[in-house]
Design a protein around this motif. Structure first.
Motif, PDB file in Angstrom:
ATOM      1  N   ALA A   1      -9.367   7.831  24.148  1.00 15.52           N
ATOM      2  CA  ALA A   1      -9.088   8.977  23.742  1.00 15.52           C
ATOM      3  C   ALA A   1     -10.140   9.964  23.956  1.00 15.52           C
ATOM      4  O   ALA A   1     -11.477   9.731  23.442  1.00 15.52           O
ATOM      5  CB  ALA A   1      -8.660   8.909  22.045  1.00 15.52           C
TER       6      ALA A   1
ATOM      7  N   ILE B   1      -6.406  13.198  19.742  1.00 13.26           N
ATOM      8  CA  ILE B   1      -5.780  12.154  20.368  1.00 13.26           C
ATOM      9  C   ILE B   1      -6.106  10.802  19.593  1.00 13.26           C
ATOM     10  O   ILE B   1      -5.226   9.864  19.445  1.00 13.26           O
ATOM     11  CB  ILE B   1      -5.994  12.075  21.721  1.00 13.26           C
TER      12      ILE B   1
ATOM     13  N   CYS C   1      -2.396   0.441  21.366  1.00 12.58           N
ATOM     14  CA  CYS C   1      -2.949   1.668  20.607  1.00 12.58           C
ATOM     15  C   CYS C   1      -4.328   1.676  20.312  1.00 12.58           C
ATOM     16  O   CYS C   1      -5.003   3.049  20.357  1.00 12.58           O
ATOM     17  CB  CYS C   1      -2.210   1.621  19.263  1.00 12.58           C
ATOM     18  N   TYR C   2      -5.220   0.548  20.188  1.00 14.86           N
ATOM     19  CA  TYR C   2      -6.577   0.613  20.150  1.00 14.86           C
ATOM     20  C   TYR C   2      -7.180   0.840  21.525  1.00 14.86           C
ATOM     21  O   TYR C   2      -8.316   1.414  21.473  1.00 14.86           O
ATOM     22  CB  TYR C   2      -7.044  -0.747  19.572  1.00 14.86           C
TER      23      TYR C   2
ATOM     24  N   GLY D   1      -5.792   2.960  23.439  1.00 11.88           N
ATOM     25  CA  GLY D   1      -5.763   4.436  23.418  1.00 11.88           C
ATOM     26  C   GLY D   1      -6.855   4.922  22.478  1.00 11.88           C
ATOM     27  O   GLY D   1      -7.285   5.947  22.829  1.00 11.88           O
ATOM     28  N   VAL D   2      -7.050   4.460  21.311  1.00  6.93           N
ATOM     29  CA  VAL D   2      -8.132   4.842  20.537  1.00  6.93           C
ATOM     30  C   VAL D   2      -9.564   4.864  21.252  1.00  6.93           C
ATOM     31  O   VAL D   2     -10.276   5.945  21.288  1.00  6.93           O
ATOM     32  CB  VAL D   2      -8.670   3.861  19.289  1.00  6.93           C
TER      33      VAL D   2
ATOM     34  N   ALA E   1      -1.320   2.360  15.229  1.00  6.85           N
ATOM     35  CA  ALA E   1      -1.811   0.849  15.649  1.00  6.85           C
ATOM     36  C   ALA E   1      -1.176   0.048  14.216  1.00  6.85           C
ATOM     37  O   ALA E   1      -0.853  -1.191  14.443  1.00  6.85           O
ATOM     38  CB  ALA E   1      -3.074   0.596  15.717  1.00  6.85           C
TER      39      ALA E   1
ATOM     40  N   CYS F   1      -3.349   7.753  17.588  1.00  4.08           N
ATOM     41  CA  CYS F   1      -3.309   6.380  18.446  1.00  4.08           C
ATOM     42  C   CYS F   1      -3.730   5.302  17.256  1.00  4.08           C
ATOM     43  O   CYS F   1      -3.381   4.077  17.173  1.00  4.08           O
ATOM     44  CB  CYS F   1      -4.512   6.234  19.406  1.00  4.08           C
TER      45      CYS F   1
END
Length: 401
Positions: A92, A97, A85-86, A88-89, A105, A101
């Motif tokens: 992004a 978005i 998830c991070y 994705g951060v 997380a 994310c």
């Protein structure tokens, strides 16, 4: 204690999970100006993040209780989920978005915490307060390192700088999986003890209510500090690296306070280890906000972190003893309640700060240490005997591997 492989693994996992958890406050403080975020929006985003992690913990703890022999594997999945998830951060392209994310997380944190807390206490049953405090020490060191790293990488590389931090989570996740294999190879068949209900029959309802309010107030103080210290000093014109270091100082000091308070609780009782630190946290916190020299601000912040953050492991352990359920669910319930109440306190503080000013709110939150200390007078005094803990048979065998 640290020679216990499972105990070492969950402490290391806690370090990484909370390191990632701590990125949010600095991230939102940095993005506040370019994205036009208000204190209320920042508080709401951090509140949702915390609530997602908190409210999912009882469910994940209940699941872990029903999957004995796989608890550390589940904990490793929680760490890996946060890393994904991070990442994705970091990658992004926009806030639309990035925000989902970031919020998702929190579920990895919700999965890891009840398992890690129960495993740490079960691994060292003769010194549960000290073991739990060291477990939370690992997490708070992660909370301390995270803002410092975030301040540096966000200044130098922007949000893409978070990628290597997220990928580093593969290391503690691998250690947890190895510890799982070791524990599985040494598992013993043990009967589950009778659930512990000693406090339900000995304590009056008013004492239970006082404990609940104490958890709410103390967790709100710590969470508001953690969430809004970066924003407060960002408003004063500080650079991200400096206010990230200040937030890191607060959390690192809290980690030290947890270890000290865990030792005090095993030796002198929970009451002494909670009341006096909360009282002393008030002048320390006021010095953090009202002092002028930079060194005095850092000293005040460090003392406040040590004094207000040190009771977390003690209160979690106390709740585990009074909840007549298995340890995974008990850990999830108290941690979920603690983080959720702190999140709501952060949200309310953000709303009020937009009206009367963030510094005024922070001072008011600091003064809550005095009524919290009064509530802590209801905690148990000097321990008289070791209490048998309610640990599932599968988890007992696993944590002693």
């Amino acid at each position: 204690m640290l020679r216990n492989r499972v105990f070492t693994a969950v402490v290391g996992g806690h370090f990484m999970v909370d390191l990632l958890n701590s990125l949010g406050a600095v991230l939102l403080a940095v993005l506040a100006v370019p994205l036009g975020l208000s204190n209320q929006q920042i508080g709401l985003a951090l509140t949702i993040y915390t609530l997602l992690g908190a409210l999912s913990q009882p469910l994940f703890g209940w699941i872990a209780d029903r999957l004995p022999g796989r608890t550390l594997q589940l904990a490793a999945i929680g760490v890996i989920w946060m890393a994904i998830c991070y990442t994705g951060v970091a990658l992004a392209p926009n806030w639309t978005i990035l925000l989902p994310c970031f919020l998702l997380a929190a579920l990895g944190s919700g999965l890891f915490h009840p398992i890690g807390t129960a495993s740490a206490a079960a691994a060292v049953p003769d010194k549960p307060a000290s073991a739990t405090s060291i477990f939370f020490f690992g997490g708070q060191i992660g909370l301390a390192v995270g803002p410092i790293l975030a301040g540096i990488v966000l200044t130098m590389a922007g949000t893409p700088g978070i990628v290597p931090i997220a990928l580093a989570a593969a290391i503690p996740a691998g250690v947890l999986l190895l510890a799982q294999q070791t524990a599985r190879s040494r598992r013993l068949n043990r009967a589950a003890p009778t659930p512990n209900t000693y406090l339900w029959t000995k304590l009056a309802v008013v004492l239970l209510i006082a404990f609940i309010v104490l958890v709410v107030v103390r967790s709100s103080i710590q969470t508001v500090y953690q969430s809004f210290l970066p924003k407060l000093f960002s408003d004063r014109g500080w650079e991200p690296a400096i206010y990230g270091a200040l937030a890191g100082t607060f959390m690192a000091s809290g980690a030290i306070g947890n270890v000290i308070n865990g030792w005090m609780a095993d030796r002198f009782g929970m009451r002494a280890a909670t009341v006096w630190p909360l009282i002393l946290s008030v002048p320390a916190g006021l010095a953090c906000f009202m002092a002028t020299p930079l060194w005095a601000i850092f000293i005040g912040c460090g003392l406040a972190g040590m004094l207000v953050g040190g009771q977390h492991s003690i209160l979690v352990l106390h709740a585990q003893r009074i909840l007549p359920v298995r340890q995974g669910l008990a850990s999830g319930l108290i941690l979920g309640f603690t983080f959720a109440s702190g999140a709501i306190g952060t949200w309310l503080s953000g709303i009020i700060a937009d009206v009367i000013g963030l510094e005024t709110v922070m001072i008011g939150v600091t003064l809550l240490g005095l009524p919290a200390a009064a509530l802590a007078l209801t905690l148990p005094g000097r321990p008289k005997a070791t209490v048998t803990r309610d640990i599932p048979a599968g988890m007992q065998a696993e944590v002693r591997g």
